[in-house]
Design a protein around this motif. Structure first.
Motif, PDB file in Angstrom:
ATOM      1  N   SER A 346       8.150  14.338  14.867  1.00  0.00           N
ATOM      2  CA  SER A 346       9.101  15.073  16.029  1.00  0.00           C
ATOM      3  C   SER A 346       9.245  16.335  15.152  1.00  0.00           C
ATOM      4  O   SER A 346      10.084  16.402  13.607  1.00  0.00           O
ATOM      5  CB  SER A 346      10.672  14.591  15.878  1.00  0.00           C
ATOM      6  OG  SER A 346      10.937  16.097  17.132  1.00  0.00           O
ATOM      7  N   GLY A 347       8.734  17.677  14.530  1.00  0.00           N
ATOM      8  CA  GLY A 347       8.672  18.422  14.613  1.00  0.00           C
ATOM      9  C   GLY A 347       8.023  18.230  13.489  1.00  0.00           C
ATOM     10  O   GLY A 347       7.307  17.508  12.689  1.00  0.00           O
ATOM     11  N   PHE A 369       2.144  19.010  10.695  1.00  0.00           N
ATOM     12  CA  PHE A 369       0.567  17.733  10.740  1.00  0.00           C
ATOM     13  C   PHE A 369       0.475  17.951  12.225  1.00  0.00           C
ATOM     14  O   PHE A 369       1.747  17.548  13.540  1.00  0.00           O
ATOM     15  CB  PHE A 369       1.227  16.695  10.129  1.00  0.00           C
ATOM     16  CG  PHE A 369       1.322  16.567   8.738  1.00  0.00           C
ATOM     17  CD1 PHE A 369       0.481  16.411   8.007  1.00  0.00           C
ATOM     18  CD2 PHE A 369       2.797  16.296   8.201  1.00  0.00           C
ATOM     19  CE1 PHE A 369       0.352  16.915   6.200  1.00  0.00           C
ATOM     20  CE2 PHE A 369       2.862  17.134   6.482  1.00  0.00           C
ATOM     21  CZ  PHE A 369       1.719  16.987   6.176  1.00  0.00           C
ATOM     22  N   THR A 370      -0.582  16.336  12.573  1.00  0.00           N
ATOM     23  CA  THR A 370      -1.232  16.862  14.079  1.00  0.00           C
ATOM     24  C   THR A 370      -0.934  15.592  14.219  1.00  0.00           C
ATOM     25  O   THR A 370      -0.236  15.051  15.329  1.00  0.00           O
ATOM     26  CB  THR A 370      -2.282  17.545  14.343  1.00  0.00           C
ATOM     27  OG1 THR A 370      -3.259  16.852  13.461  1.00  0.00           O
ATOM     28  CG2 THR A 370      -2.730  19.300  14.474  1.00  0.00           C
ATOM     29  N   GLU A 371      -1.208  15.022  13.220  1.00  0.00           N
ATOM     30  CA  GLU A 371      -1.004  13.633  13.601  1.00  0.00           C
ATOM     31  C   GLU A 371      -0.889  12.095  12.324  1.00  0.00           C
ATOM     32  O   GLU A 371      -0.710  12.712  11.745  1.00  0.00           O
ATOM     33  CB  GLU A 371      -2.413  12.997  14.600  1.00  0.00           C
ATOM     34  CG  GLU A 371      -4.060  12.895  13.377  1.00  0.00           C
ATOM     35  CD  GLU A 371      -4.710  12.487  14.209  1.00  0.00           C
ATOM     36  OE1 GLU A 371      -4.949  11.027  14.461  1.00  0.00           O
ATOM     37  OE2 GLU A 371      -5.662  12.970  14.904  1.00  0.00           O
ATOM     38  N   PHE A 372      -0.382  10.983  12.606  1.00  0.00           N
ATOM     39  CA  PHE A 372      -0.127  10.049  11.204  1.00  0.00           C
ATOM     40  C   PHE A 372      -1.150   9.049  11.968  1.00  0.00           C
ATOM     41  O   PHE A 372      -1.293   8.655  13.305  1.00  0.00           O
ATOM     42  CB  PHE A 372       1.062  10.550  11.310  1.00  0.00           C
ATOM     43  CG  PHE A 372       2.091   9.760  12.203  1.00  0.00           C
ATOM     44  CD1 PHE A 372       2.662   7.783  12.500  1.00  0.00           C
ATOM     45  CD2 PHE A 372       2.717  10.793  13.029  1.00  0.00           C
ATOM     46  CE1 PHE A 372       2.796   7.754  13.013  1.00  0.00           C
ATOM     47  CE2 PHE A 372       3.363   9.706  14.176  1.00  0.00           C
ATOM     48  CZ  PHE A 372       4.250   8.429  14.058  1.00  0.00           C
ATOM     49  N   LEU A 380       0.333   8.208   6.895  1.00  0.00           N
ATOM     50  CA  LEU A 380       0.048   8.981   6.431  1.00  0.00           C
ATOM     51  C   LEU A 380       0.056   9.795   7.269  1.00  0.00           C
ATOM     52  O   LEU A 380      -0.426  10.219   9.106  1.00  0.00           O
ATOM     53  CB  LEU A 380      -2.045   8.773   6.180  1.00  0.00           C
ATOM     54  CG  LEU A 380      -1.902   6.814   5.189  1.00  0.00           C
ATOM     55  CD1 LEU A 380      -3.481   7.112   4.698  1.00  0.00           C
ATOM     56  CD2 LEU A 380      -1.370   7.986   3.492  1.00  0.00           C
ATOM     57  N   MET A 381      -0.576  11.654   7.198  1.00  0.00           N
ATOM     58  CA  MET A 381       0.003  12.624   8.084  1.00  0.00           C
ATOM     59  C   MET A 381      -1.377  13.238   7.571  1.00  0.00           C
ATOM     60  O   MET A 381      -2.494  13.551   6.334  1.00  0.00           O
ATOM     61  CB  MET A 381       0.979  13.142   7.476  1.00  0.00           C
ATOM     62  CG  MET A 381       1.707  12.589   7.231  1.00  0.00           C
ATOM     63  SD  MET A 381       2.751  11.389   8.255  1.00  0.00           S
ATOM     64  CE  MET A 381       3.461  12.718   9.448  1.00  0.00           C
ATOM     65  N   ASP A 385      -5.770  20.983   6.322  1.00  0.00           N
ATOM     66  CA  ASP A 385      -7.080  20.495   5.415  1.00  0.00           C
ATOM     67  C   ASP A 385      -6.409  19.368   4.066  1.00  0.00           C
ATOM     68  O   ASP A 385      -7.072  19.405   3.530  1.00  0.00           O
ATOM     69  CB  ASP A 385      -7.032  22.454   4.679  1.00  0.00           C
ATOM     70  CG  ASP A 385      -5.859  22.106   4.030  1.00  0.00           C
ATOM     71  OD1 ASP A 385      -4.948  22.232   4.158  1.00  0.00           O
ATOM     72  OD2 ASP A 385      -6.307  23.368   2.997  1.00  0.00           O
ATOM     73  N   THR A 386      -5.477  19.065   5.194  1.00  0.00           N
ATOM     74  CA  THR A 386      -4.960  17.531   3.815  1.00  0.00           C
ATOM     75  C   THR A 386      -4.782  16.189   4.579  1.00  0.00           C
ATOM     76  O   THR A 386      -4.154  16.649   5.590  1.00  0.00           O
ATOM     77  CB  THR A 386      -4.077  18.061   2.841  1.00  0.00           C
ATOM     78  OG1 THR A 386      -2.914  17.878   3.516  1.00  0.00           O
ATOM     79  CG2 THR A 386      -4.534  19.522   1.894  1.00  0.00           C
TER      80      THR A 386
END
Length: 392
Positions: A346-347, A369-372, A380-381, A385-386
């Motif tokens: 969330s955010g 981050f867009t996903e995990f 893991l996030m 670029d990482t």
């Protein structure tokens, strides 16, 4: 005319006999060699699956990338798209040109250039399935090697699904049929084919023992959309074992866990008995479904009701009865359920809860981050670029 005298020397006759014996020996030797080769070939044919299992992936190891550093944060390779997948305690990254598999320390195990135009992938605890959506090729990988690579030459791949290392379903379109489903085992051996003329295959899954295949099918009934769940015995060419019509919605997610089949649609979530197809439960909603996840013990939904109260999380048991709920989330980018726990992005906050939505751990992130994913004990996030590790 003088007739030459006949000599008493038998050497010429002896040489002729010797040559005949030598020729006969060569023939016998060649027959023995051919018999041995035939015997070896017969043994290889009989035990071909076991031999292939032991040798599979040796060649691909020589062509795969070696470990390139380790540790977090990990720098992403250049790509126009990324997909992060858990593979047991390891994890995989699919880009527009490569499949990378990393260990839990962030070190690269192997890399494979797939060459797909539109790569799509899924993973479980042991394998990664990658296929070219709209193309003809698909392949299965272990964390260290390519298990097999196959093609469907006359049709195009719509989607593909796997259950453990033993079953893969590839859904294609083309020709006379709206969809065709091909089933393969973990060695890439074809097991089963099912063709459809009037229905469209949306999702596929298998029973835990791999004997039965379950499909969601969408069809038109007098202009209305109908969704069916069907069960098939993949050792038989007979019709479906049972068919359950569940709604007029579009199936978005589908999973078989033990004796329960769960289907998430755009207006409801359904629970069906895997043995006989009877409906166990249903949960309807009128908000916009933003995200969902199907777990082995429960299911979780994220919805927006546009009431100004933020995003809402609902937890359902396997009979689709609501067991917990919470609202007020400003935004939810990603959410998943794993091992009786829920994780919510969330955010810039990542929140870990139990199935009652009680907070078990929380971390504030420095970047967006867009996903995990959850790979073993690691969260893991995936960032711009990482890949970074969240401490929960």
């Amino acid at each position: 005319m003088k007739v030459p005298a006949v000599s008493g020397d038998n050497s010429l006759n002896d040489m002729t006999v010797y040559r005949k014996k030598k020729k006969r020996f060569k023939i016998i030797r060649n027959l023995i060699i051919l018999a041995v080769i035939a015997a070896i070939a017969a043994v290889v044919f009989i035990f071909r699956d076991d031999i292939a299992q032991s040798l599979r992936g040796i060649a691909t190891r020589f062509g795969s990338g070696a470990a390139q550093g380790q540790g977090f944060p990990m720098k992403l390779p250049g790509s126009s798209q990324y997909k992060l997948l858990p593979v047991g305690n390891d994890f995989a990254l699919v880009t527009d040109t490569y499949l990378y598999i990393y260990n839990s320390s962030g070190g690269e195990n192997v890399s494979f250039q797939h060459g797909y135009v539109d790569p799509s992938a899924s993973a479980d605890a042991n394998r990664v399935l990658i296929y070219d959506r709209g193309g003809h090729d698909f392949a299965l990988y272990s964390p260290t090697a390519q298990m097999y690579k196959l093609s469907v030459s006359d049709e195009v791949i719509v989607s593909a699904y796997q259950k453990g290392a033993d079953r893969t379903a590839v859904v294609t379109s083309g020709g006379r049929y709206s969809n065709t489903v091909y089933v393969y085992d973990g060695n890439g051996k074809w097991l089963y084919t099912r063709k459809f003329i009037d229905e469209n295959v949306m999702q596929a899954d298998f029973s835990d023992d791999g004997k039965y295949m379950y499909l969601t099918l969408v069809r038109s009934d007098n202009g209305d959309i109908k969704t069916d769940i069907c069960k098939y015995d993949i050792s038989s060419e007979d019709a479906e074992i049972w068919k359950c019509t569940i709604s007029d919605g579009i199936p978005l997610g589908f999973e078989v866990n033990g004796s329960t089949v769960t289907a998430v649609e755009d207006n409801a979530i359904y629970s069906v008995n895997a043995e006989d197809g009877s409906q166990i439960g249903r949960y309807s909603y009128n908000g916009e479904l933003l995200d969902f996840d199907i777990g082995s013990d429960a299911n979780v939904l994220v919805m927006d009701y546009y009431t100004g109260g933020g995003k809402t999380v609902k937890v359902l048991d396997k009979s689709c009865a609501e067991t917990a709920g919470a609202d007020g989330y400003d935004s939810i980018a990603e959410m998943m359920i794993s091992d009786s726990e829920i994780c919510i992005l969330s955010g810039r906050d990542i929140i870990r809860t139990d199935l009652s939505l009680k907070t078990l751990g929380q971390a504030h992130l420095e970047h967006d981050f867009t996903e995990f994913i959850k790979a073993g004990p690691l969260y893991l996030m995936l960032g711009y670029d990482t890949i970074e590790k969240a401490n929960l």
